[in-house]
Design a protein around this motif. Sequence first.
Motif, PDB file in Angstrom:
ATOM      1  N   ASN A   1       0.810  -1.228   0.000  1.00 28.41           N
ATOM      2  CA  ASN A   1       0.000   0.000   0.000  1.00 28.41           C
ATOM      3  C   ASN A   1       0.837   1.269   0.000  1.00 28.41           C
ATOM      4  O   ASN A   1       0.307   2.381   0.079  1.00 28.41           O
ATOM      5  N   GLY A   2       2.185   1.149  -0.055  1.00 26.03           N
ATOM      6  CA  GLY A   2       3.068   2.291  -0.135  1.00 26.03           C
ATOM      7  C   GLY A   2       3.625   2.754   1.176  1.00 26.03           C
ATOM      8  O   GLY A   2       4.481   3.652   1.196  1.00 26.03           O
ATOM      9  N   ARG A   3       3.197   2.129   2.297  1.00 28.74           N
ATOM     10  CA  ARG A   3       3.696   2.561   3.618  1.00 28.74           C
ATOM     11  C   ARG A   3       5.059   1.959   3.839  1.00 28.74           C
ATOM     12  O   ARG A   3       5.295   0.782   3.570  1.00 28.74           O
TER      13      ARG A   3
ATOM     14  N   ASP B   1       7.077   9.586   3.946  1.00 31.99           N
ATOM     15  CA  ASP B   1       5.891   9.691   3.094  1.00 31.99           C
ATOM     16  C   ASP B   1       5.540   8.352   2.475  1.00 31.99           C
ATOM     17  O   ASP B   1       6.374   7.435   2.429  1.00 31.99           O
ATOM     18  N   ASN B   2       4.373   8.282   1.995  1.00 28.96           N
ATOM     19  CA  ASN B   2       3.942   7.086   1.276  1.00 28.96           C
ATOM     20  C   ASN B   2       4.726   7.021  -0.039  1.00 28.96           C
ATOM     21  O   ASN B   2       4.846   8.017  -0.764  1.00 28.96           O
TER      22      ASN B   2
END
Length: 599
Positions: free
Chosen positions: A88-90, A103-104
């Motif tokens: 999810n980009g985390r 940041d993501n």
Amino acid sequence: MAKRTRLYWQLFIPYLFIILFALITVLLYSSNVLEEILLKQTESDLHSQVVLFQERLSGSLPPDSRADDLCKTLGGALPTRFTVILPNGRVVGDSDKDPSRMDNHLDRPEVASAISGKTGVSTRFSPTLGKRMMYLARPLFSRGMLYAVVRVSVPIDSVYGRIKGVQNRILLGGLVVAVLAVLAGFLVYRRVMRPLTQMQEVAGAFGRGEFHRKVPLPDTEEIAQLAETLNSMAEEIQQRIRTITLQKKELGTVLSSMSEGVFGVDRDERIMGMNRAAGSILGCDPSETRGKTIQEVFRLPSLQEFVKKGLSGERPMKEEIEIDVYGERQRALSVNCTPLRDEEERVTGALVVMHDITELRRLENLRRDFVANASHEIKTPLTAIKGFVETLRDGAMEDPQAAQRFLQIIQKHVDRLAALVEDLLSLSRIEKQSERDEILLEDQAVQPVLLSAVQLCRGKAEARDIRIELACIEGLKAKIDAALLDEAVTNLLDNAVNASAEGKTVLLEAEETETEVLVHVKDRGSGIEKKHLDRLFERFYRVDKARSRKQGGTGLGLAIVKHIMEAHKGSVTVESRPGEGSIFTLHLQRASTGENMQS
């Protein structure tokens, strides 16, 4: 005139531009190749590290805080940044930063590529670290499920530092090569310019007419051919100049020796050249006429108009004109004008040839006058004789007194004709002998000749109470023909007696100067007007025709005197004023042997 550039700069500037262009091309190409190689090598190293990192991380799935600890452990040991990112980009792990504050990363290109199942590579500036980084991301699968994206990255400033070092070395080497190339070009320039400078110096000598100089032949074949061409050209030019100079001298000799006056004019009526005869005819100095207009050289409207017609015409012209040059006697000219043309048959000027026919005109007039006068002189007594003969035939013979008177008149005219024929024959004989140089002049005493002439004329003089006085030293000698001189002096004495009034004296005097012997005949008669003096020695010319015929003169006496003196290589002159008498002077050559004795 366009600004000229030296050969050195024409060779050096293009040469330098070629070197610089080659240097820049090599520099750009080598930099690109080197950058590509280093980046490929860095990418390969990152790929190896990410594989190892995946193997370490696959034992603790799904990723949790242990992933962050592993990232920091590996990041502390290696100059590589390790990052673990969930689908999810985390960010759940990073070797340099706190994941919770990051940041993501779903929008990162390498992450997006890894989530799609591929290995993602990206090079960009990292605002987090403030450096230019290379990122490589791979997906981490387990049992067909994507658990995370593992990313490794390293700074690539060192790569570009290495590239810059290589570029500096290439630049330095290129500059060294450029300097060496410039020096080599300068040496080549000097080698090329040395024979060219010699050619320039010798060509300048050719321009000054020093054709004996030769261009040295250099080692270079092309320049040697140029030098040989210059030497051949100089020899040919020298030969042509010699030919032209010789032709010019020959033409100048021909023109200067011509009795005809010759001058050339261009289209603007300016004198191109003139010979001495033309200068003499026109009363100007030929050396000062070149380039001047005909109006400046001579103010003769008739000749100027003729030249203008010749320039405007297409064919040669001929005309007889009369001119009056600066107050001198009038001259008659036969003038020919021929147009001068160039290679395209255009008229560029005109050549004018002047024949001075003044003397021919004078001789023609004399011939006409002589024929007319001779005819008249012969016709007059013949007419009288014919008339008296017809009178005698018509009956005058019956009257003895009339017949005797008519016969006396006929006898007088016959004597006159005989005297005229005798004078003509004498004049013709003298001219013929003089032309053939048959008259022998010898050193002889002058006094006996003068005494003989006085004796011949004394009877006629005494009849009119005229006294003839002789003044001549006894030993005076001159180059003479005694018989001819006797005839000349007799004619002058006879004229002097005829011109003198009764009781007057005629003086016959001889004297010697430093250059000649002079015989003067002086009378105290009525004298002669000045207008008659120039024609006084012409045949049949009389000052007072009625008086001359009355005294029995033929009109040939002074003409005979003139030709006798010409046969003596001398001359006769006259001085006279009305009312004061006349002085005729015979100019004779001095004796060549011995000195004249004086008594």
